[in-house]
Write a protein that holds these residues in place. Structure first.
Motif, PDB file in Angstrom:
ATOM      1  N   THR A  70       0.828  -1.213   0.000  1.00 65.63           N
ATOM      2  CA  THR A  70       0.000   0.000   0.000  1.00 65.63           C
ATOM      3  C   THR A  70       0.858   1.257   0.000  1.00 65.63           C
ATOM      4  OG1 THR A  70      -0.166  -0.064   2.404  1.00 65.63           O
ATOM      5  CG2 THR A  70      -1.924  -1.129   1.154  1.00 65.63           C
ATOM      6  N   TRP A  71       2.026   1.208   0.600  1.00 68.58           N
ATOM      7  CA  TRP A  71       2.921   2.362   0.593  1.00 68.58           C
ATOM      8  C   TRP A  71       4.169   2.109  -0.246  1.00 68.58           C
ATOM      9  CZ3 TRP A  71       7.849   1.601   2.289  1.00 68.58           C
ATOM     10  CH2 TRP A  71       8.075   0.493   3.093  1.00 68.58           C
ATOM     11  N   LEU A  72       4.538   0.820  -0.459  1.00 66.61           N
ATOM     12  CA  LEU A  72       5.771   0.519  -1.187  1.00 66.61           C
ATOM     13  C   LEU A  72       5.621   0.741  -2.690  1.00 66.61           C
ATOM     14  CD1 LEU A  72       8.664  -0.440  -0.926  1.00 66.61           C
ATOM     15  CD2 LEU A  72       7.841  -2.791  -1.128  1.00 66.61           C
ATOM     16  N   ARG A  73       4.493   0.353  -3.260  1.00 66.42           N
ATOM     17  CA  ARG A  73       4.312   0.519  -4.706  1.00 66.42           C
ATOM     18  C   ARG A  73       4.345   1.991  -5.119  1.00 66.42           C
ATOM     19  NH1 ARG A  73       0.450  -3.323  -6.881  1.00 66.42           N
ATOM     20  NH2 ARG A  73       2.320  -4.514  -7.285  1.00 66.42           N
ATOM     21  N   PRO A  74       3.627   2.897  -4.435  1.00 68.61           N
ATOM     22  CA  PRO A  74       3.757   4.318  -4.817  1.00 68.61           C
ATOM     23  C   PRO A  74       5.177   4.863  -4.630  1.00 68.61           C
ATOM     24  CG  PRO A  74       1.794   3.994  -3.496  1.00 68.61           C
ATOM     25  CD  PRO A  74       2.551   2.713  -3.452  1.00 68.61           C
ATOM     26  N   ALA A  75       5.862   4.414  -3.583  1.00 68.37           N
ATOM     27  CA  ALA A  75       7.242   4.862  -3.366  1.00 68.37           C
ATOM     28  C   ALA A  75       8.156   4.377  -4.495  1.00 68.37           C
ATOM     29  CB  ALA A  75       7.754   4.370  -2.015  1.00 68.37           C
ATOM     30  N   LEU A  76       7.975   3.131  -4.926  1.00 65.83           N
ATOM     31  CA  LEU A  76       8.777   2.605  -6.039  1.00 65.83           C
ATOM     32  C   LEU A  76       8.444   3.331  -7.339  1.00 65.83           C
ATOM     33  CD1 LEU A  76       8.726  -1.222  -5.296  1.00 65.83           C
ATOM     34  CD2 LEU A  76      10.730   0.270  -5.287  1.00 65.83           C
ATOM     35  N   ALA A  77       7.176   3.658  -7.555  1.00 67.21           N
ATOM     36  CA  ALA A  77       6.790   4.362  -8.777  1.00 67.21           C
ATOM     37  C   ALA A  77       7.397   5.760  -8.823  1.00 67.21           C
ATOM     38  CB  ALA A  77       5.270   4.429  -8.880  1.00 67.21           C
ATOM     39  N   VAL A  78       7.371   6.464  -7.707  1.00 70.60           N
ATOM     40  CA  VAL A  78       7.962   7.807  -7.656  1.00 70.60           C
ATOM     41  C   VAL A  78       9.477   7.724  -7.841  1.00 70.60           C
ATOM     42  CG1 VAL A  78       8.414   9.772  -6.128  1.00 70.60           C
ATOM     43  CG2 VAL A  78       6.110   8.833  -6.316  1.00 70.60           C
ATOM     44  N   THR A  79      10.108   6.734  -7.209  1.00 67.08           N
ATOM     45  CA  THR A  79      11.552   6.533  -7.367  1.00 67.08           C
ATOM     46  C   THR A  79      11.901   6.255  -8.819  1.00 67.08           C
ATOM     47  OG1 THR A  79      11.708   5.686  -5.120  1.00 67.08           O
ATOM     48  CG2 THR A  79      13.523   5.150  -6.616  1.00 67.08           C
ATOM     49  N   GLN A  80      11.103   5.411  -9.461  1.00 69.78           N
ATOM     50  CA  GLN A  80      11.344   5.081 -10.865  1.00 69.78           C
ATOM     51  C   GLN A  80      11.240   6.322 -11.739  1.00 69.78           C
ATOM     52  OE1 GLN A  80       8.946   4.807 -13.687  1.00 69.78           O
ATOM     53  NE2 GLN A  80      10.716   4.286 -14.942  1.00 69.78           N
ATOM     54  N   LEU A  81      10.226   7.132 -11.536  1.00 75.95           N
ATOM     55  CA  LEU A  81      10.061   8.328 -12.361  1.00 75.95           C
ATOM     56  C   LEU A  81      11.157   9.359 -12.108  1.00 75.95           C
ATOM     57  CD1 LEU A  81       6.192   8.728 -12.277  1.00 75.95           C
ATOM     58  CD2 LEU A  81       7.621   8.040 -14.204  1.00 75.95           C
ATOM     59  N   LEU A  82      11.572   9.503 -10.860  1.00 75.90           N
ATOM     60  CA  LEU A  82      12.664  10.441 -10.563  1.00 75.90           C
ATOM     61  C   LEU A  82      13.972   9.980 -11.196  1.00 75.90           C
ATOM     62  CD1 LEU A  82      11.924  11.398  -6.855  1.00 75.90           C
ATOM     63  CD2 LEU A  82      11.673  12.828  -8.888  1.00 75.90           C
ATOM     64  N   LEU A  83      14.253   8.682 -11.121  1.00 75.41           N
ATOM     65  CA  LEU A  83      15.473   8.172 -11.749  1.00 75.41           C
ATOM     66  C   LEU A  83      15.404   8.268 -13.265  1.00 75.41           C
ATOM     67  CD1 LEU A  83      16.307   5.116  -9.484  1.00 75.41           C
ATOM     68  CD2 LEU A  83      17.606   7.230  -9.712  1.00 75.41           C
ATOM     69  N   GLN A  84      14.222   8.127 -13.843  1.00 74.92           N
ATOM     70  CA  GLN A  84      14.065   8.309 -15.284  1.00 74.92           C
ATOM     71  C   GLN A  84      14.357   9.758 -15.662  1.00 74.92           C
ATOM     72  OE1 GLN A  84      10.319   6.941 -16.765  1.00 74.92           O
ATOM     73  NE2 GLN A  84      10.696   7.686 -18.822  1.00 74.92           N
ATOM     74  N   LEU A  85      13.900  10.687 -14.854  1.00 71.81           N
ATOM     75  CA  LEU A  85      14.186  12.096 -15.088  1.00 71.81           C
ATOM     76  C   LEU A  85      15.679  12.394 -14.949  1.00 71.81           C
ATOM     77  CD1 LEU A  85      13.045  14.933 -15.611  1.00 71.81           C
ATOM     78  CD2 LEU A  85      12.795  15.166 -13.148  1.00 71.81           C
ATOM     79  N   VAL A  86      16.330  11.779 -13.960  1.00 72.38           N
ATOM     80  CA  VAL A  86      17.780  11.946 -13.788  1.00 72.38           C
ATOM     81  C   VAL A  86      18.519  11.387 -14.997  1.00 72.38           C
ATOM     82  CG1 VAL A  86      19.766  11.156 -12.431  1.00 72.38           C
ATOM     83  CG2 VAL A  86      17.731  12.024 -11.283  1.00 72.38           C
ATOM     84  N   THR A  87      18.082  10.235 -15.513  1.00 70.71           N
ATOM     85  CA  THR A  87      18.711   9.643 -16.694  1.00 70.71           C
ATOM     86  C   THR A  87      18.620  10.594 -17.881  1.00 70.71           C
ATOM     87  OG1 THR A  87      18.147   7.421 -15.933  1.00 70.71           O
ATOM     88  CG2 THR A  87      18.686   7.667 -18.256  1.00 70.71           C
ATOM     89  N   PHE A  88      17.423  11.087 -18.154  1.00 66.57           N
ATOM     90  CA  PHE A  88      17.226  11.999 -19.277  1.00 66.57           C
ATOM     91  C   PHE A  88      18.052  13.260 -19.128  1.00 66.57           C
ATOM     92  CE2 PHE A  88      14.990  15.430 -21.451  1.00 66.57           C
ATOM     93  CZ  PHE A  88      14.852  14.892 -22.719  1.00 66.57           C
ATOM     94  N   THR A  89      18.024  13.834 -17.928  1.00 71.87           N
ATOM     95  CA  THR A  89      18.758  15.078 -17.681  1.00 71.87           C
ATOM     96  C   THR A  89      20.264  14.875 -17.802  1.00 71.87           C
ATOM     97  OG1 THR A  89      16.978  15.769 -16.212  1.00 71.87           O
ATOM     98  CG2 THR A  89      19.046  16.962 -16.025  1.00 71.87           C
ATOM     99  N   ALA A  90      20.775  13.777 -17.267  1.00 70.95           N
ATOM    100  CA  ALA A  90      22.214  13.531 -17.320  1.00 70.95           C
ATOM    101  C   ALA A  90      22.688  13.311 -18.754  1.00 70.95           C
ATOM    102  CB  ALA A  90      22.584  12.336 -16.441  1.00 70.95           C
ATOM    103  N   VAL A  91      21.899  12.618 -19.553  1.00 72.60           N
ATOM    104  CA  VAL A  91      22.289  12.391 -20.950  1.00 72.60           C
ATOM    105  C   VAL A  91      22.267  13.706 -21.729  1.00 72.60           C
ATOM    106  CG1 VAL A  91      21.618  11.256 -23.090  1.00 72.60           C
ATOM    107  CG2 VAL A  91      21.613   9.962 -20.980  1.00 72.60           C
ATOM    108  N   VAL A  92      21.210  14.480 -21.558  1.00 69.26           N
ATOM    109  CA  VAL A  92      21.119  15.755 -22.278  1.00 69.26           C
ATOM    110  C   VAL A  92      22.176  16.738 -21.791  1.00 69.26           C
ATOM    111  CG1 VAL A  92      19.619  17.753 -22.679  1.00 69.26           C
ATOM    112  CG2 VAL A  92      18.709  15.447 -22.898  1.00 69.26           C
ATOM    113  N   ALA A  93      22.464  16.746 -20.505  1.00 69.70           N
ATOM    114  CA  ALA A  93      23.479  17.657 -19.976  1.00 69.70           C
ATOM    115  C   ALA A  93      24.885  17.273 -20.420  1.00 69.70           C
ATOM    116  CB  ALA A  93      23.411  17.680 -18.451  1.00 69.70           C
ATOM    117  N   ALA A  94      25.073  16.039 -20.853  1.00 66.82           N
ATOM    118  CA  ALA A  94      26.378  15.629 -21.354  1.00 66.82           C
ATOM    119  C   ALA A  94      26.713  16.326 -22.660  1.00 66.82           C
ATOM    120  CB  ALA A  94      26.431  14.117 -21.549  1.00 66.82           C
TER     121      ALA A  94
END
Length: 95
Positions: A70-94
């Motif tokens: 009940t609390w782990l799935r939303p936490a994992l989903a938010v973590t996944q989306l934040l890491l996806q944003l970090v991936t995109f930002t790091a590649v573009v910033a390169a």
């Protein structure tokens, strides 16, 4: 699930942008003007990509009947989306 499905297309889109820039096209074609500052961002993008994939798959694969989901799935989903944003930002910033 949407974030996990869009992880690869988002990353590919970021790489298409980076490889289409003047500096990286010269670097790939002639080995000139390669940016040494991007060496720290690309490992960050690598680890963020695999962390995002792992968090997304865990959110999808773990059984919903567990009390902690009940609390782990939303936490994992938010973590996944934040890491996806970090991936995109790091590649573009390169670029």
């Amino acid at each position: 699930m949407i974030g996990t499905v869009t992880l690869v297309p988002t990353t590919v889109l970021a790489w298409v942008y980076v490889l289409s820039t003047y500096a990286f096209s010269r670097c790939l074609t002639y080995g000139e003007q390669c940016d040494p500052d991007s060496s720290g961002l690309l490992p960050l993008a690598w680890w963020a990509f695999w962390g995002s994939a792992a968090a997304g798959l865990l959110a999808i694969m773990l059984p919903a009947r567990w009390q902690a989901m009940t609390w782990l799935r939303p936490a994992l989903a938010v973590t996944q989306l934040l890491l996806q944003l970090v991936t995109f930002t790091a590649v573009v910033a390169a670029a």
